[in-house]
Design a protein around this motif. Structure first.
Motif, PDB file in Angstrom:
ATOM      1  N   ARG A  66      15.703   3.927  10.590  1.00  0.00           N
ATOM      2  CA  ARG A  66      16.954   3.231  10.277  1.00  0.00           C
ATOM      3  C   ARG A  66      17.785   3.972   9.234  1.00  0.00           C
ATOM      4  O   ARG A  66      18.789   3.469   8.762  1.00  0.00           O
ATOM      5  N   GLU A  67      17.325   5.157   8.830  1.00  0.00           N
ATOM      6  CA  GLU A  67      18.011   6.025   7.866  1.00  0.00           C
ATOM      7  C   GLU A  67      18.163   5.385   6.492  1.00  0.00           C
ATOM      8  O   GLU A  67      19.204   5.493   5.840  1.00  0.00           O
ATOM      9  N   TYR A  68      17.107   4.702   6.053  1.00  0.00           N
ATOM     10  CA  TYR A  68      17.021   4.165   4.701  1.00  0.00           C
ATOM     11  C   TYR A  68      15.929   4.920   3.964  1.00  0.00           C
ATOM     12  O   TYR A  68      14.979   5.412   4.579  1.00  0.00           O
ATOM     13  N   LYS A  69      16.046   4.960   2.662  1.00  0.00           N
ATOM     14  CA  LYS A  69      15.017   5.586   1.846  1.00  0.00           C
ATOM     15  C   LYS A  69      14.014   4.528   1.389  1.00  0.00           C
ATOM     16  O   LYS A  69      14.398   3.430   1.007  1.00  0.00           O
ATOM     17  N   LEU A  70      12.756   4.888   1.427  1.00  0.00           N
ATOM     18  CA  LEU A  70      11.713   4.015   0.891  1.00  0.00           C
ATOM     19  C   LEU A  70      11.491   4.438  -0.552  1.00  0.00           C
ATOM     20  O   LEU A  70      10.638   5.260  -0.865  1.00  0.00           O
ATOM     21  N   THR A  71      12.313   3.872  -1.430  1.00  0.00           N
ATOM     22  CA  THR A  71      12.263   4.219  -2.848  1.00  0.00           C
ATOM     23  C   THR A  71      10.977   3.680  -3.476  1.00  0.00           C
ATOM     24  O   THR A  71      10.349   2.770  -2.909  1.00  0.00           O
ATOM     25  N   PRO A  72      10.594   4.186  -4.622  1.00  0.00           N
ATOM     26  CA  PRO A  72       9.404   3.639  -5.292  1.00  0.00           C
ATOM     27  C   PRO A  72       9.519   2.133  -5.557  1.00  0.00           C
ATOM     28  O   PRO A  72       8.531   1.410  -5.427  1.00  0.00           O
ATOM     29  N   GLN A  73      10.717   1.654  -5.897  1.00  0.00           N
ATOM     30  CA  GLN A  73      10.907   0.223  -6.140  1.00  0.00           C
ATOM     31  C   GLN A  73      10.688  -0.580  -4.862  1.00  0.00           C
ATOM     32  O   GLN A  73      10.023  -1.617  -4.872  1.00  0.00           O
ATOM     33  N   ARG A  74      11.257  -0.111  -3.766  1.00  0.00           N
ATOM     34  CA  ARG A  74      11.076  -0.800  -2.482  1.00  0.00           C
ATOM     35  C   ARG A  74       9.609  -0.786  -2.072  1.00  0.00           C
ATOM     36  O   ARG A  74       9.097  -1.761  -1.538  1.00  0.00           O
ATOM     37  N   GLN A  75       8.945   0.324  -2.320  1.00  0.00           N
ATOM     38  CA  GLN A  75       7.533   0.440  -1.977  1.00  0.00           C
ATOM     39  C   GLN A  75       6.700  -0.567  -2.777  1.00  0.00           C
ATOM     40  O   GLN A  75       5.812  -1.213  -2.230  1.00  0.00           O
ATOM     41  N   LEU A  76       6.997  -0.713  -4.060  1.00  0.00           N
ATOM     42  CA  LEU A  76       6.282  -1.700  -4.885  1.00  0.00           C
ATOM     43  C   LEU A  76       6.497  -3.120  -4.359  1.00  0.00           C
ATOM     44  O   LEU A  76       5.550  -3.915  -4.293  1.00  0.00           O
ATOM     45  N   ILE A  92       2.316  -7.026   1.247  1.00  0.00           N
ATOM     46  CA  ILE A  92       1.093  -6.570   1.922  1.00  0.00           C
ATOM     47  C   ILE A  92      -0.128  -7.181   1.241  1.00  0.00           C
ATOM     48  O   ILE A  92      -1.074  -7.612   1.895  1.00  0.00           O
ATOM     49  N   ASP A  93      -0.083  -7.267  -0.085  1.00  0.00           N
ATOM     50  CA  ASP A  93      -1.201  -7.813  -0.857  1.00  0.00           C
ATOM     51  C   ASP A  93      -1.241  -9.344  -0.860  1.00  0.00           C
ATOM     52  O   ASP A  93      -2.240  -9.931  -1.250  1.00  0.00           O
ATOM     53  N   ASN A  94      -0.133  -9.982  -0.474  1.00  0.00           N
ATOM     54  CA  ASN A  94      -0.032 -11.447  -0.505  1.00  0.00           C
ATOM     55  C   ASN A  94       0.424 -11.984   0.848  1.00  0.00           C
ATOM     56  O   ASN A  94       1.347 -12.796   0.922  1.00  0.00           O
ATOM     57  N   ARG A  95      -0.225 -11.554   1.895  1.00  0.00           N
ATOM     58  CA  ARG A  95       0.190 -11.895   3.261  1.00  0.00           C
ATOM     59  C   ARG A  95       0.216 -13.399   3.525  1.00  0.00           C
ATOM     60  O   ARG A  95       0.954 -13.864   4.370  1.00  0.00           O
ATOM     61  N   ASP A  96      -0.583 -14.151   2.829  1.00  0.00           N
ATOM     62  CA  ASP A  96      -0.692 -15.584   3.097  1.00  0.00           C
ATOM     63  C   ASP A  96       0.241 -16.425   2.232  1.00  0.00           C
ATOM     64  O   ASP A  96       0.175 -17.641   2.259  1.00  0.00           O
ATOM     65  N   CYS A 125       9.237 -16.296  -3.391  1.00  0.00           N
ATOM     66  CA  CYS A 125      10.666 -16.236  -3.677  1.00  0.00           C
ATOM     67  C   CYS A 125      10.922 -14.965  -4.504  1.00  0.00           C
ATOM     68  O   CYS A 125       9.991 -14.291  -4.937  1.00  0.00           O
ATOM     69  N   ALA A 126      12.180 -14.663  -4.741  1.00  0.00           N
ATOM     70  CA  ALA A 126      12.534 -13.448  -5.485  1.00  0.00           C
ATOM     71  C   ALA A 126      11.911 -13.451  -6.880  1.00  0.00           C
ATOM     72  O   ALA A 126      11.429 -12.410  -7.351  1.00  0.00           O
ATOM     73  N   GLU A 127      11.902 -14.597  -7.517  1.00  0.00           N
ATOM     74  CA  GLU A 127      11.332 -14.677  -8.871  1.00  0.00           C
ATOM     75  C   GLU A 127       9.828 -14.405  -8.864  1.00  0.00           C
ATOM     76  O   GLU A 127       9.305 -13.746  -9.760  1.00  0.00           O
ATOM     77  N   ASN A 187       8.135 -11.277 -10.863  1.00  0.00           N
ATOM     78  CA  ASN A 187       7.047 -11.440 -11.831  1.00  0.00           C
ATOM     79  C   ASN A 187       5.859 -10.547 -11.501  1.00  0.00           C
ATOM     80  O   ASN A 187       5.225  -9.989 -12.402  1.00  0.00           O
ATOM     81  N   ILE A 188       5.563 -10.382 -10.228  1.00  0.00           N
ATOM     82  CA  ILE A 188       4.436  -9.539  -9.823  1.00  0.00           C
ATOM     83  C   ILE A 188       4.740  -8.063 -10.052  1.00  0.00           C
ATOM     84  O   ILE A 188       3.921  -7.337 -10.617  1.00  0.00           O
ATOM     85  N   VAL A 189       5.927  -7.599  -9.632  1.00  0.00           N
ATOM     86  CA  VAL A 189       6.226  -6.165  -9.759  1.00  0.00           C
ATOM     87  C   VAL A 189       6.444  -5.747 -11.211  1.00  0.00           C
ATOM     88  O   VAL A 189       6.159  -4.601 -11.565  1.00  0.00           O
TER      89      VAL A 189
END
Length: 149
Positions: free
Chosen positions: A15-25, A31-35, A39-41, A45-47
Motif C-alpha cells: 500500500r506504499e506506507y512505511k512501517l515506522t518504529p512507532q507503528r510497529q510498536l 498482536i500481544d493482546n489479541r483477545d 481504545c486509543a488510551e 498507556n501500553i506503548v
C-alpha cells in the motif's frame, strides 16, 4: 489471514506506507493482546512503557490508518470511545459482542445465527448486505451476582 509482523510489513509495502518504529510498536500491542478490545488510551498507556516519546495523537493517527488498511477492526460499544481489535479474518462476518453495562467487560461470541435472516432481508429488500454487527447489552455473571446480593 494470520497477523504477524512479516505479513504486516508486506501489507504496508503493498500500500506504499512505511512501517515506522512507532507503528510497529502499536501493532505489537494488538498482536500481544489479541483477545482485547483496546481504545486509543489503552494502547497509549501500553506503548509508553516501551517508548515514552510516542504521543496520543500518533496513536490516534496510527489506529485510523490500521483501520483503513483493514488490519484493525474499529468498533463502537456506545461508551463514547472507539475500540479496536486485530482483524484476523478476510471474511466479512466477524464475531459478535456481549457488553456489560456495569463493568464495561466485552465478551466475544462467534455464533452467527443471522445468516438466514440476512438472506431473507437481502432478497425481500433487493439490498446487497456485506456485513452486520450484533451487540447485546446487559450484565455479565459477576455484575449480575453483585446486583442480586
Amino acid at each position: 489471514m494470520t497477523i504477524d509482523l512479516p505479513s504486516l510489513r508486506q501489507k504496508f509495502k503493498e500500500r506504499e506506507y512505511k512501517l515506522t518504529p512507532q507503528r510497529q510498536l502499536i501493532l505489537q500491542v494488538f498482536i500481544d493482546n489479541r483477545d482485547k478490545h483496546l481504545c486509543a488510551e489503552d494502547v497509549h498507556n501500553i506503548v509508553r512503557q516501551q517508548s515514552s516519546d510516542i504521543g496520543l495523537a500518533t496513536v490516534y493517527r496510527t489506529l485510523e490508518l490500521l483501520s483503513e488498511l483493514d488490519i484493525l477492526q474499529k468498533m463502537d460499544f456506545g461508551d463514547g470511545r472507539s475500540r479496536y481489535e486485530i482483524n484476523e479474518t478476510s471474511t466479512p462476518h466477524h464475531h459478535h459482542h456481549l457488553i456489560c453495562l456495569a463493568c464495561g467487560k466485552v465478551i466475544e461470541f462467534a455464533d452467527d445465527l443471522l445468516e438466514d435472516l440476512e438472506s431473507i432481508i437481502a432478497k425481500n429488500s433487493n439490498f446487497t448486505i456485506i456485513d452486520h454487527q450484533v451487540k447485546f447489552y446487559g450484565y455479565c455473571e459477576e455484575c449480575r451476582n453483585k446486583r442480586e446480593d
